[in-house]
Write a protein that holds these residues in place. Structure first.
Motif, PDB file in Angstrom:
ATOM      1  N   THR A 274       5.150   0.343  -8.487  1.00 46.47           N
ATOM      2  CA  THR A 274       6.079   1.230  -8.595  1.00 46.47           C
ATOM      3  C   THR A 274       5.492   2.633  -9.321  1.00 46.47           C
ATOM      4  O   THR A 274       4.793   2.298 -10.160  1.00 46.47           O
ATOM      5  CB  THR A 274       7.378   1.003  -8.689  1.00 46.47           C
TER       6      THR A 274
ATOM      7  N   LYS B 267       6.969   1.331  -2.905  1.00 49.11           N
ATOM      8  CA  LYS B 267       5.910   0.543  -3.750  1.00 49.11           C
ATOM      9  C   LYS B 267       4.354   0.678  -3.088  1.00 49.11           C
ATOM     10  O   LYS B 267       4.412   0.734  -1.998  1.00 49.11           O
ATOM     11  CB  LYS B 267       6.133  -0.705  -3.776  1.00 49.11           C
ATOM     12  N   VAL B 268       3.486   0.572  -3.825  1.00 52.70           N
ATOM     13  CA  VAL B 268       2.093   0.368  -3.292  1.00 52.70           C
ATOM     14  C   VAL B 268       1.578  -1.186  -3.374  1.00 52.70           C
ATOM     15  O   VAL B 268       1.845  -2.019  -4.168  1.00 52.70           O
ATOM     16  CB  VAL B 268       1.219   0.917  -4.199  1.00 52.70           C
TER      17      VAL B 268
ATOM     18  N   LEU C   4      -3.945   5.001  -7.743  1.00 55.65           N
ATOM     19  CA  LEU C   4      -3.225   5.805  -6.957  1.00 55.65           C
ATOM     20  C   LEU C   4      -3.951   7.398  -7.085  1.00 55.65           C
ATOM     21  O   LEU C   4      -4.007   7.696  -8.033  1.00 55.65           O
ATOM     22  CB  LEU C   4      -1.910   6.011  -7.370  1.00 55.65           C
TER      23      LEU C   4
ATOM     24  N   ALA D 155      -4.129   5.385  -1.860  1.00 50.57           N
ATOM     25  CA  ALA D 155      -3.906   4.036  -2.851  1.00 50.57           C
ATOM     26  C   ALA D 155      -5.077   3.012  -2.425  1.00 50.57           C
ATOM     27  O   ALA D 155      -5.388   2.704  -1.468  1.00 50.57           O
ATOM     28  CB  ALA D 155      -2.488   3.367  -2.663  1.00 50.57           C
TER      29      ALA D 155
ATOM     30  N   VAL E 107       0.944   2.594   0.873  1.00 48.02           N
ATOM     31  CA  VAL E 107       2.144   2.978   0.086  1.00 48.02           C
ATOM     32  C   VAL E 107       3.232   2.761   1.259  1.00 48.02           C
ATOM     33  O   VAL E 107       3.370   3.154   2.095  1.00 48.02           O
ATOM     34  CB  VAL E 107       2.149   4.577  -0.395  1.00 48.02           C
TER      35      VAL E 107
END
Length: 417
Positions: A346, A384-385, A400, A356, A379
């Motif tokens: 996050t 969240k990723v 990121l 990402a 993403v």
């Protein structure tokens, strides 16, 4: 390290010059002799080092837009020392104070005027000093810099100096010189003393990691490559070669891990996955020690050196601007975790995240030799990723990238940890 310097007058120098080698690892361990005394209190006299040092002309050393000076350092082997520095100020409105930065060079380096110029172009006052008693003029060997007769101890690491008095060892002088350089910079009427930070590259990053825990006046610190836990990274053999007692003393006196727990300044840590010296295991243990928040920028296979590699990562400027000029900060990792092969992070940030990625390796063994691979991460709508670990992953982390092309990283995780 990449050496750079404009053509300087190399004759008629009034100082007696001699050649000094750049030491990157351990010399032969010194013969045993009586151990020097332990410090009775703090290693450095912060009250004394917080006073602006006396300065002296540095003729005939000149560079456009720079002021070259010698400032008075601490005694070495009972004799006074003088430290060479370039000082640069940006163009600004009369009466307006500017932020500042102290620049700490690395192994094989010197006081690089181009590094000062990089920061004055960004609106910062900057000072860079030679932390090995030298001046920015080459000897006949283009890999060496001239040392002057009032210089302090040579670097790097001070391995052969470990049985000398503490006050005659390289790290003692290099850290003290950085504090004095900071005191000199903040004394200038054009500089805002409450908006000054420090960055250093390689051995300069090592020093920056110590300085961050010693100099409470700083507003930010950015070690590039350099970190603590020297007995666990690429220079571990240098500590081991000292033997148990002297190796323990070196770690107790001169390893950044002894000082980082006192650091309260915001820190940006910049490194590469395969750095030959400052490996990811020691780097992680180092950035977890300070009391302050940390931001990470870990790039796969980041080259090691001055110039574009260590000086120009945009994250350094953005981080500094966000603290001393109210600029938009780097993204902040607020959490990370794993559920089976699914990993996530996050984050918060004022700039859009445009990319990402999952960085991972299936290799074990020396950190310097591991092959790192990359796959896209997602993403999600939940903020969240997300990414799925490939089979056989041993170590991984997430990167990121925002719309300024600035990278922030999660902490790396090892399989089974």
């Amino acid at each position: 390290m990449l050496s750079r310097l404009p053509h300087l007058l190399a004759c008629g120098l009034v100082l007696f010059l001699q050649s000094t080698p750049a030491l990157h690892a351990a010399d032969s361990p010194p013969a045993a002799k009586k151990a020097p005394s332990e410090p009775a209190g703090p290693m450095w006299d912060l009250a004394a080092l917080s006073q602006p040092p006396k300065t002296y002309p540095a003729e005939p050393l000149r560079a456009d837009g720079m002021k070259g000076v010698f400032f008075e350092g601490l005694p070495y082997q009972g004799k006074p020392t003088r430290v060479f520095a370039w000082i640069g100020l940006p163009a600004t409105e009369p009466g307006k104070k500017v932020p500042g930065i102290v620049l700490v060079h690395g192994g094989g380096g010197t006081a690089y005027e181009a590094w000062v110029r990089l920061w004055t172009g960004r609106g910062f006052a900057a000072i860079v000093f030679d932390n090995c008693g030298g001046i920015p003029v080459h000897t006949a060997d283009p890999k060496r810099w001239q040392h002057h007769d009032a210089g302090g101890p040579p670097g790097w690491g001070g391995w052969t100096q470990i049985d000398d008095p503490r006050e005659d060892q390289w790290t003692y002088h290099a850290v003290a010189d950085a504090l004095l350089a900071h005191s000199l910079l903040r004394s200038l009427p054009e500089v805002d003393p409450d908006r000054i930070g420090v960055t250093g590259i390689s051995w300069g990053g090592y020093l920056t990691s110590i300085i961050a825990g010693v100099d409470t006046r700083l507003k930010f610190a950015v070690p590039v490559y350099g970190c603590g836990f020297t007995n666990e990274h690429g220079f571990a053999h240098s500590v081991a070669d000292l033997g148990p007692e002297r190796g323990d003393r070196w770690m107790r006196w001169w390893d950044p891990s002894a000082y980082l727990p006192a650091a309260k300044v915001p820190m940006l840590w910049v490194n590469g996955t395969n750095d030959f010296a400052y490996t990811m295991n020691a780097w992680q243990k180092s950035y977890r020690l300070p009391q302050s928040a940390h931001t990470l920028c870990l790039r796969p296979r980041m080259p090691h050196g001055h110039g574009g590699a260590g000086e120009n990562p945009k994250e350094i400027q953005v981080f500094a601007e966000s603290i001393v000029n109210g600029g938009k900060p780097l993204a902040k990792i607020t959490g990370q975790g794993r559920d089976g092969r699914n990993v996530w992070a996050t984050f918060t940030g004022q700039q859009p995240i445009t990319k990402a990625e999952l960085e991972y390796t299936k290799d074990t063994g020396p950190w310097q030799k591991r092959l790192w691979e990359v796959i896209p991460a997602e993403v999600g709508a939940d903020g969240k990723v997300h990414a799925t670990l490939p089979e056989g992953t041993k170590v991984y982390y997430l990167n990121l990238t925002d719309d300024r092309d600035c990278v922030v990283s999660t902490e790396h995780e090892e399989e089974g940890s």
